[in-house]
Design an enzyme around this catalytic site. Structure first.
Site, short mmCIF file in Angstrom:
data_model
loop_
_atom_site.label_atom_id
_atom_site.label_comp_id
_atom_site.label_asym_id
_atom_site.label_seq_id
_atom_site.Cartn_x
_atom_site.Cartn_y
_atom_site.Cartn_z
N GLN A 33 58.40 74.96 60.98
CA GLN A 33 57.24 74.06 61.16
C GLN A 33 56.12 74.71 61.97
O GLN A 33 55.11 74.07 62.27
CB GLN A 33 57.67 72.74 61.80
CG GLN A 33 58.65 71.93 60.95
CD GLN A 33 59.04 70.62 61.62
OE1 GLN A 33 58.20 69.85 62.05
NE2 GLN A 33 60.34 70.38 61.70
N LYS A 62 68.20 58.63 63.59
CA LYS A 62 66.88 58.01 63.84
C LYS A 62 66.97 56.50 63.69
O LYS A 62 66.27 55.86 62.91
CB LYS A 62 65.81 58.60 62.95
CG LYS A 62 65.58 60.08 63.24
CD LYS A 62 64.21 60.58 62.91
CE LYS A 62 64.05 62.02 63.34
NZ LYS A 62 65.00 62.95 62.68
N ALA A 100 66.74 52.71 63.83
CA ALA A 100 65.50 51.92 63.97
C ALA A 100 65.71 50.53 63.37
O ALA A 100 65.10 50.18 62.35
CB ALA A 100 64.34 52.63 63.28
#
Ligand code: O7M
Length: 213
Positions: free
Chosen positions: A171, A62, A64
């Site tokens: 989830q 991820k 960033a």
């Protein structure tokens, strides 16, 4: 990665032995392995190379950061055998482009995140993040199996780019719903590696996906 079972294993375990046990059990039912910080920090970065001998490995760091750091992270992942990487898009087009360049286009950009908090900041920006993925030359996007209607909406923005979709099982999302909404692959972690028999769990998901295609 070969689009056969349309399942990407999220290998979020924290030991090499456990990782290898799960991979051995499920390798015939998944198309790629996604690894994240827990496994890399618990083992070492050479786990990328080791797993890549069995399946394509997607490094979900991820990413960033500013373009230079993004480039350095992607170069390290690719040089260790990653087939693709995952980055965030909120850092802007120059940062995403740095990932695209360093991976020769093998980047998936996160859009709307699958967890409840994903609605807070990522959902309002998701359409723009998907458009950015497309204009920057990414391979695809990450979109939530917990909200299949959002997969369908994001598909309209990105056209033929790939959609990989987490949030199935633990989830609350359903594999067939995500595929029918337009996901190319589902990403599944706990519903496979925490199952009493990971091989059976992966096969059952692969069967569900086949029915939905
Ligand atoms: O199936 P789970 O819930 O055990 O694991 C889900 C995996 O998908 C886990 O590795 C997360 O990092 C990842 N994921 C999400 O759960 N939600 C997102 O919005 C995005 C991701 C992801 O893969 O981003 C690249």
């Amino acid at each position: 990665m070969q689009k056969k079972n349309r399942i990407i294993l999220a290998l979020d375990v924290t030991s090499r032995a456990e990782a290898m046990r799960v991979v051995e059990a499920v390798k015939d039912h998944v198309d790629a392995i996604k690894i994240n910080w827990p496994l890399v920090l618990a083992t070492d970065p050479n786990i990328i190379r080791e797993l890549s001998r069995v399946k394509d490995v997607i490094c979900d760091f991820k990413i960033a950061d500013i373009p230079n750091i993004n480039k350095l992270i992607v170069e390290q992942a690719m040089s260790r055998g990653a087939s693709a990487v995952i980055c965030h898009g909120f850092t802007g087009d120059d940062s995403v482009k740095a990932c695209v360049d360093a991976s020769k286009g093998q980047v998936f950009v996160v859009t709307e995140m699958s967890h409840p908090g994903g609605k807070q900041f990522t959902a309002p920006l998701a359409d723009k993040l998907a458009a950015l993925a497309k204009s920057a030359g990414a391979r695809g996007i990450v979109a939530p199996a917990t909200r299949p209607e959002r997969i369908a909406a994001l598909r309209k923005i990105i056209g033929a780019l790939e959609i990989i979709s987490p949030g199935v099982g633990a989830q609350g999302g359903k594999a067939s719903d995500a595929i029918m909404a337009g996901a190319d692959y589902i990403i599944v972690g706990r519903a496979i590696y925490d199952a009493p028999d990971p091989g059976n769990a992966a096969k059952a998901l692969a069967d569900e996906v086949k029915e939905a295609v």
